[in-house]
Design an enzyme around this catalytic site. Structure first.
Site, mmCIF file in Angstrom:
data_model
loop_
_atom_site.group_PDB
_atom_site.id
_atom_site.type_symbol
_atom_site.label_atom_id
_atom_site.label_comp_id
_atom_site.label_asym_id
_atom_site.label_seq_id
_atom_site.Cartn_x
_atom_site.Cartn_y
_atom_site.Cartn_z
ATOM 1 N N GLY A 261 -26.889 -9.124 31.461
ATOM 2 C CA GLY A 261 -26.878 -8.699 32.848
ATOM 3 C C GLY A 261 -25.544 -8.496 33.536
ATOM 4 O O GLY A 261 -25.514 -8.279 34.754
ATOM 5 N N LYS A 263 -23.648 -5.982 33.668
ATOM 6 C CA LYS A 263 -23.557 -4.679 34.328
ATOM 7 C C LYS A 263 -24.593 -4.558 35.449
ATOM 8 O O LYS A 263 -24.351 -3.898 36.451
ATOM 9 C CB LYS A 263 -23.684 -3.567 33.283
ATOM 10 C CG LYS A 263 -22.538 -3.661 32.271
ATOM 11 C CD LYS A 263 -22.645 -2.698 31.129
ATOM 12 C CE LYS A 263 -21.557 -2.957 30.100
ATOM 13 N NZ LYS A 263 -21.735 -4.201 29.316
ATOM 14 N N CYS A 373 -20.455 -1.812 22.595
ATOM 15 C CA CYS A 373 -19.286 -2.671 22.347
ATOM 16 C C CYS A 373 -18.966 -2.655 20.854
ATOM 17 O O CYS A 373 -18.620 -3.677 20.278
ATOM 18 C CB CYS A 373 -19.513 -4.090 22.869
ATOM 19 S SG CYS A 373 -20.976 -4.892 22.219
HETATM 20 C C1 LIG Z 1 -25.386 -4.839 24.201
HETATM 21 S S1 LIG Z 1 -26.713 -5.764 24.787
HETATM 22 C C2 LIG Z 1 -26.668 -5.301 26.468
HETATM 23 C C3 LIG Z 1 -25.616 -6.009 27.297
HETATM 24 C C4 LIG Z 1 -25.838 -5.816 28.786
HETATM 25 N N1 LIG Z 1 -25.875 -4.437 29.168
HETATM 26 C C5 LIG Z 1 -24.787 -6.520 29.623
HETATM 27 O O1 LIG Z 1 -23.851 -5.886 30.089
HETATM 28 O O2 LIG Z 1 -24.904 -7.735 29.810
HETATM 29 C C6 LIG Z 1 -28.066 -4.849 24.180
HETATM 30 C C7 LIG Z 1 -29.425 -5.232 24.731
HETATM 31 O O3 LIG Z 1 -30.359 -4.238 24.263
HETATM 32 C C8 LIG Z 1 -31.637 -4.835 24.203
HETATM 33 N N2 LIG Z 1 -32.485 -3.956 23.387
HETATM 34 C C9 LIG Z 1 -32.384 -3.703 22.054
HETATM 35 N N3 LIG Z 1 -33.311 -2.798 21.681
HETATM 36 C C10 LIG Z 1 -34.013 -2.475 22.796
HETATM 37 C C11 LIG Z 1 -35.128 -1.605 23.045
HETATM 38 N N4 LIG Z 1 -35.683 -0.883 22.070
HETATM 39 N N5 LIG Z 1 -35.594 -1.539 24.315
HETATM 40 C C12 LIG Z 1 -35.039 -2.272 25.288
HETATM 41 N N6 LIG Z 1 -33.995 -3.101 25.110
HETATM 42 C C13 LIG Z 1 -33.489 -3.205 23.877
HETATM 43 C C14 LIG Z 1 -31.348 -6.212 23.629
HETATM 44 O O4 LIG Z 1 -32.395 -7.103 23.959
HETATM 45 C C15 LIG Z 1 -30.016 -6.564 24.282
HETATM 46 O O5 LIG Z 1 -30.234 -7.389 25.409
#
Ligand SMILES: C[S@@+](CC[C@H](N)C(=O)[O-])C[C@H]1O[C@@H](n2cnc3c(N)ncnc32)[C@H](O)[C@@H]1O
Length: 456
Positions: A261, A263, A373
């Protein structure tokens, strides 16, 4: 201590029972290496239940020690190979994590040799004490010769990854990236309102991009303003993709793949009406907790984005897609050992799929930012190019010079942000940060972001 030391040392404060800190580090390392558990989850497990009684100082040491052992895993494996006459077999293999912990203290931490040896030997089961003692004593004796064995660039990283970086970035930059990965990173904070005031209150450094940087910070929840929600933890590079969306105040903004979260909080703090979507309900609970702590709000949706569809288009979209996270090895060194080249291809395919779906949810005149990232080109520029080709109604908006970027940012953006963004542009105008950049300030996580607009 080698030149690539983590500089990790024992913090001050009361300690628990003798050896409890190193025992916790051993439990963490064993979970990560033998059971493939993420480092953060292994630490949470070690510090809950009976581990909750471990004093703060012991926890900090256990965390630093386990992290150093993972950060230098490639070199430590090589050292063990040089110190043992033959590779351990059967039950003796259980001694490997312990040897790594002992050697990490000797080669990469400010721990006295005698303490590193005796406290590590004390953790070994009786039949192996002699072996662990002999190996660690020999390491101390032969330190200079052994240090030269692990002095090569990239020695701490798995070969699949370092070879890729050499191919993508060239030998010199790959070596600088590997060196940056070996150093304990600073703590970066994003302010809810006032970065300058936060920097003053926390004794931090205000970066040009608006993040506040603390070197050798205390526990985050003891920092002034934590309980009042004045900030959240977020690497300075991770804060940049939201900036590319420009002024979001009052706009309907989708934060796709939102958890944990960072962002979402940025967008909500800038006055956006945020819909935060992630498939992990557990990770979304962290988003909710952080929003509540900071007095912010967002609509939270637990859904798989390969199936979910919004009921109306968004004015702006951020897709911070799941990736191999090779840009975050400074903080998550376990990632390098849990991922492989096949994951890059698999995740890049998912990113292309999610990006194409997200593009269809953007209102005319809106901006979309795709970010990861990862330092791997398949998970950055290749996805951005694919999106530009696949979507006729979406145009890339490359990063421009500082003046062009300033015109695209929110009116209250930090003064130095536009020039910093322009400085991070790659040859195609996408945003690319690397861990070796801003070295004099303590480095950055590796991030990629591409900005698109849908003509109105
Ligand atoms: C890189 S992290 C996101 C970091 C977040 N945007 C932040 O700034 O804190 C990727 C996220 O994508 C979610 N995710 C992976 N595949 C997904 C999907 N098919 N649908 C929705 N969320 C997904 C994961 O649960 C994870 O929380």
């Amino acid at each position: 201590m080698t030149a690539a030391s983590s500089n990790a040392s024992r913090p001050t404060g009361p300690t628990g029972p003798a050896g409890a800190d190193r025992r916790a580090a051993l439990a963490i390392l064993t979970e990560v290496i033998d059971r493939g558990r993420p480092l953060d989850a292994a630490m949470d497990a070690a510090f809950s239940g009976a581990g909750a009684a471990l004093p703060v100082r012991d926890r900090a040491f256990a965390r630093a020690l386990a992290t150093a052992a993972l950060r230098h895993r490639g070199g430590l494996t090589r050292l063990v190979g040089a110190l043992l006459d033959r590779p351990p077999k059967g039950r003796a293999r259980q001694m490997l994590p312990l040897l790594h912990l002992g050697l990490a203290q000797i080669f990469h931490m400010n721990v006295a040799d005698h303490a590193a040896v005796s406290a590590t030997v004390a953790l070994a089961p009786k039949p192996y004490r002699g072996l662990v003692n002999a190996v660690l004593r020999r390491a101390v004796r032969d330190r200079a010769r052994l240090a030269s064995l692990v002095a090569a660039d990239g020695v701490d990283l798995p070969a699949w990854l370092f070879t890729r970086w050499q191919k993508t970035y060239g030998a010199e930059t790959a070596a600088a990236m590997a060196r940056a990965m070996a150093v304990e990173p600073p703590l970066d904070l994003t302010a809810r309102h006032d970065p300058a005031a936060l920097a003053q209150a926390t004794d931090g450094r205000l970066l040009a991009t608006g993040s506040v940087r603390l070197v050798r910070p205390p526990a985050v929840d003891t920092l002034p303003g934590f309980d009042q929600g004045a900030f959240w933890v977020q690497d300075a590079a991770a804060a940049l993709p939201v900036a590319l969306l420009g002024d979001v105040a009052g706009r309907r903004v989708a934060d796709l793949c939102a958890a944990p979260g960072g962002k979402t909080l940025q967008l909500a703090a800038r006055g956006a009406r945020v819909t935060a979507v992630d498939r992990s309900a557990e990770r979304l609970a962290t988003v909710r907790a952080n929003l509540d702590r900071c007095g912010l709000d967002a609509r939270i949706v637990a859904a798989d984005l390969t199936e979910w569809t919004p009921d109306a288009p968004f004015d702006a979209i951020l897709l911070d897609a799941p990736c191999t996270a090779t840009g975050t090895l400074r903080r998550h060194p376990d990632v390098a050992w849990h991922r492989g080249a096949a994951d890059v291809a698999k995740l890049a395919a998912l990113q292309r799929r999610l990006a194409a779906r997200a593009a269809g949810w953007l209102a005319p005149g809106g901006r979309l930012v795709f970010s990861t990232c990862s330092l791997e080109p398949e998970e950055g520029p290749a996805v951005a190019r694919h999106l530009a080709q696949a979507c006729d109604d979406l145009a890339p908006q490359p990063l421009g010079d500082a003046a062009a970027e300033a015109a695209r940012l929110a009116p209250d953006a930090p003064e130095g942000l536009a020039a910093a963004l322009a400085g991070f542009a790659d040859a195609e105008g996408w945003l690319r940060t690397r861990p070796d950049q801003w070295a004099e300030l303590g480095g950055l996580d590796g991030f990629f972001a591409a900005r698109f607009v849908k003509p109105g």
